[in-house]
Design an enzyme around this catalytic site. Structure first.
Site, PDB file in Angstrom:
ATOM      1  N   ASP A   9       0.859  -1.169   0.000  1.00 15.47           N
ATOM      2  CA  ASP A   9       0.000   0.000   0.000  1.00 15.47           C
ATOM      3  C   ASP A   9       0.907   1.234   0.000  1.00 15.47           C
ATOM      4  OD1 ASP A   9      -2.349   1.685   0.499  1.00 15.47           O
ATOM      5  OD2 ASP A   9      -1.461   1.919   2.488  1.00 15.47           O
ATOM      6  N   ASN A 120      -4.944   3.240  -3.925  1.00 13.92           N
ATOM      7  CA  ASN A 120      -6.099   4.037  -4.339  1.00 13.92           C
ATOM      8  C   ASN A 120      -5.686   5.248  -5.170  1.00 13.92           C
ATOM      9  OD1 ASN A 120      -8.166   2.553  -3.107  1.00 13.92           O
ATOM     10  ND2 ASN A 120      -8.128   3.767  -1.212  1.00 13.92           N
TER      11      ASN A 120
END
Lengths: 224, 224
Positions: A9, A120
């Site tokens: 991430d 994201n």
């Protein structure tokens, strides 16, 4: 099954998301006592908006959601100011990496394993962040949810990794400081490391972390 | 188009979700300084877990999610204790209604409009809460997401209302203290009232509130 790919991430895991508000506070006395709350609200709303838009079957990219969350947080703090908003968003594109990140990424490479980001963030945001932090040359792939138009922890996001590297989920070591992201990744079938920098309780969600550490420095202990 | 049905969110809108921790603190000195933080964490994790499970395409009912969120919040507060946990969950089944609720529900009835709840809660939780607060006889329908197995703001949840009452979305006045719930309801096409008890900024999501008030006492001003 041995790990063959290490996937990170980005925001909160490799990059310190509080860094933008902290850096702005260094040259803006209005932020002196307020920046930790501003950073917390900004991050919380940013994540909430990704989940809520996904559930509403609506999509706006992470740059838009990040700006919208900042607008909420600045209003909550009584800090509405166009120049400060622009400065904070510019700083968000150049967040600092955590200090252990470069050496850790090099150590993964010496084990012969590819290193990737799954985030994201938009491709443009991730390109900017990895360049600013000097880690772009230490990554073999940068995968963005923008190819799908839905956010983590939708399972289709984690499937970007298995499709890109053509590996089964248990060969992926997925590393995140976000407990809910680890839950989504574990439920998808990845092996997971939760970087619990804050000493928070484990989230009560399906998909528990396989490993927990305080930072990224001992990650290579988990590799073959 | 005139309003023909008034639909209320339950938790935070009709019922004060901080009431459980506040009531427990009255007879448990361990909670003295901690209960506001405990109540906040409990509520935040409860909502996050509904959104995250929905995105993970997993479902556990709201009673389970409420208990899991409490477990996280109690661990974060260093308050792990089985008797206290049981006490807090029992109090959550008997939350107090906000003081203006009974008179407001009666006033809606005098306008000849049906009144309903649309909630993430299970039918058993909602039955308990409405009975304990004395408002069960003042409601014409109690609709629960448990018929679907997915949580707000998934659009299918709001469609429970239009299916039950056989009305088009603009004839529904939907009332919630949760900004994200108002966003989901507005995006679905309901007319919306956001009960902004805390004076928070409007959430930057698709679907803005049509009306904003500090409590429920002036709601009948919006009715035909």
């Amino acid at each position: 099954m041995q790990v063959s790919v290490v996937v990170f991430d980005a925001y909160g895991t490799l990059f310190d998301v509080a860094g933008a508000a902290r850096a702005a506070a260094a040259s803006d006395t209005r932020l002196a006592g307020l920046w930790p709350r501003l950073a917390d609200d900004w991050r919380r709303k940013q994540l909430e908006y990704t989940w809520l838009r996904s559930l509403m079957r609506d999509h706006a990219d992470f740059a838009s959601v990040t700006a919208e969350a900042l607008d909420w947080a600045m209003e909550a703090a009584g800090l509405e100011d166009a120049a400060l908003r622009a400065r904070l968003l510019a700083l968000y594109d150049e967040l600092p990496a955590y200090p252990e990140v470069p050496a850790m990424l090099k150590a993964v490479q010496t084990r012969g394993l590819p290193r990737a980001i799954l985030s994201n963030g938009t491709p443009a945001m991730l390109s900017s962040a990895t360049r600013a932090a000097g880690v772009a040359p230490l990554l073999d792939a940068v995968l963005s949810v923008e190819d799908l138009g839905i956010y983590k922890p939708d399972p289709s996001v984690y499937a970007l990794v298995t499709a890109h590297f053509d590996v089964p989920p248990p060969e992926v070591l997925f590393v995140s400081s976000n407990g809910w992201d680890v839950a989504g990744a574990s439920a998808f079938g990845f092996r997971t490391l939760w970087v619990n920098r804050m000493g928070a309780p484990v989230d009560r969600l399906p998909g528990r972390p396989d490993h927990i550490a305080r930072d990224l420095s001992s990650l290579t202990d988990l590799l073959p």
